[in-house]
Write an enzyme that holds these catalytic residues in place. Structure first.
Site: not given
Ligand code: ADP
Ligand code: F6P
Length: 322
Positions: A15, A76, A107-109, A129, A131, A133, A175
């Site tokens: 995000g 994503r 966190d996911g990134s 982020t 969030d 988090d 989130r």
């Molecule tokens: P954020 O970084 O805001 O938490 P996401 O959780 O959607 O957002 O993660 C962003 C991108 O990071 C995902 O679309 C994916 O490409 C990558 N990613 C997330 N989790 C994993 C994972 N466990 N292993 C590898 N890549 C991941």
């Molecule tokens: O991580 C930022 C955030 O805006 C969260 O607060 C929310 O749950 C999520 O992204 C929404 O994601 P998307 O842009 O995929 O709808």
């Protein structure tokens, strides 16, 4: 600088968050100052897999700090979650002679960055982020702007709630985390603050609170509800039926991710961006940049991702009392 790092990449992922641009600017300028070449990778890990890679110079990031969103774009990417996707991404880095990547995201990134490091590419994370988090850091870029945006919106909802003597449920993002709800709820003097970390799903408590406040002559009742609990619209219907008080739900949504970053977000983004450019030039590998206990610091990615974060008991209790 004894390290062999010559060229780095920078990307934003997940995000978007206000302040990401200020972080990109700082990474680019400080890395160049450190004698490195910088490549911008567009659209996060998806752009890396698509080889959407551009050269970035000092002037490429002019006039950027005040702008919301991310000039590199973000995405994503499901393919990157697979072993093959990660291997392909690492091969692309090697093909473009990228010695390390600075990942700005949540966190996911960070999990993606750690996975890439397992394929031999050095990665450094900057927490971006709204969030808040990410466990290893007390601060994430974008949180302050998102809170201020949500706070102003809640203040406005309160005005119209008062005029109409309504109950209003305002749903904020975050989130699975309740930080935005807690901060905004406290800052706006909300009557109920619902966060996933603490909510017991007992609506009767909320209903009793509304009835009690009405008897005391309150003209409005503001409930700040975190996205992690959600269902604000159906909750509004149930509360209205139980209390007889007209109840409306407002879901703030993406406005919280947009807009010009606050001074605080720009400042943290700038320092964290410089810090990341410094440690990558020094040859540090696989680190998560953080702000912890009043200082900018960095953690090993594995360690950072194994940490757990929890809402402060004291802050939560005070939000209930006030
Ligand atoms: P954020 O970084 O805001 O938490 P996401 O959780 O959607 O957002 O993660 C962003 C991108 O990071 C995902 O679309 C994916 O490409 C990558 N990613 C997330 N989790 C994993 C994972 N466990 N292993 C590898 N890549 C991941
Ligand atoms: O991580 C930022 C955030 O805006 C969260 O607060 C929310 O749950 C999520 O992204 C929404 O994601 P998307 O842009 O995929 O709808």
């Amino acid at each position: 600088m004894a390290s062999k790092v010559k060229t780095i990449g920078v990307l934003t992922s997940g995000g978007d968050a206000p302040g990401m641009n200020a972080a990109i600017r700082a990474v680019v300028r400080k890395a160049i100052d450190n004698g490195l070449s910088v490549k911008g990778i567009k659209r996060g890990y998806q752009g890396l897999l698509n080889e959407e890679i551009i050269d970035l110079e000092r002037h490429s990031v002019s006039d950027l700090s005040q702008r919301g969103g991310t000039m590199l774009g973000t995405a994503r990417c499901m393919e990157f979650k697979t072993e093959e996707g990660q291997k392909k991404a690492a091969d692309i880095c090697r093909k473009h002679k990228i010695d390390g990547i600075i990942v700005i995201g949540g966190d996911g990134s960070y999990r993606g960055a750690l996975a890439l490091s397992h394929h031999g590419i050095n990665t450094i994370g900057i927490p971006g982020t709204i969030d808040l988090d990410i466990a290893c850091t007390d601060y994430t870029i974008g949180f302050d702007t998102a809170c201020n945006t949500a706070m102003e919106a809640i203040d406005k909802v309160r005005d119209t709630s008062s005029s109409h003597e309504r109950c209003s449920i305002v749903e904020v993002m975050g989130r699975h985390a309740g930080y935005i709800a807690l901060w905004c709820g406290l800052a706006t003097g909300a009557d109920d603050i619902l966060i996933p970390e603490k909510y017991d799903f007992n609506e009767q408590n909320i209903i009793d609170n509304i009835v009690r406040n009405r008897k005391r002559g309150h003209t409005h009742h503001i409930i700040v509800n975190a996205e992690g609990i959600g269902h604000s619209t159906s909750m509004a219907k149930r509360i209205e039926a139980a209390t007889g008080v007209e109840t409306r739900a407002t879901i703030l949504g993406y406005m919280q991710r947009g807009g010009s970053p606050t001074c605080k977000d720009r400042f943290y983004a700038a320092i964290m961006g410089c810090y990341a450019a410094d440690i990558i030039a020094e040859g540090k590998t696989n680190r998560a940049v953080a702000y912890r206990n009043g200082e900018f610091t960095d953690f090993d990615f594995e360690e950072a991702l194994s940490m757990e974060k929890s809402i402060s008991e004291y802050q939560f209790r005070m939000s209930q009392i006030l």
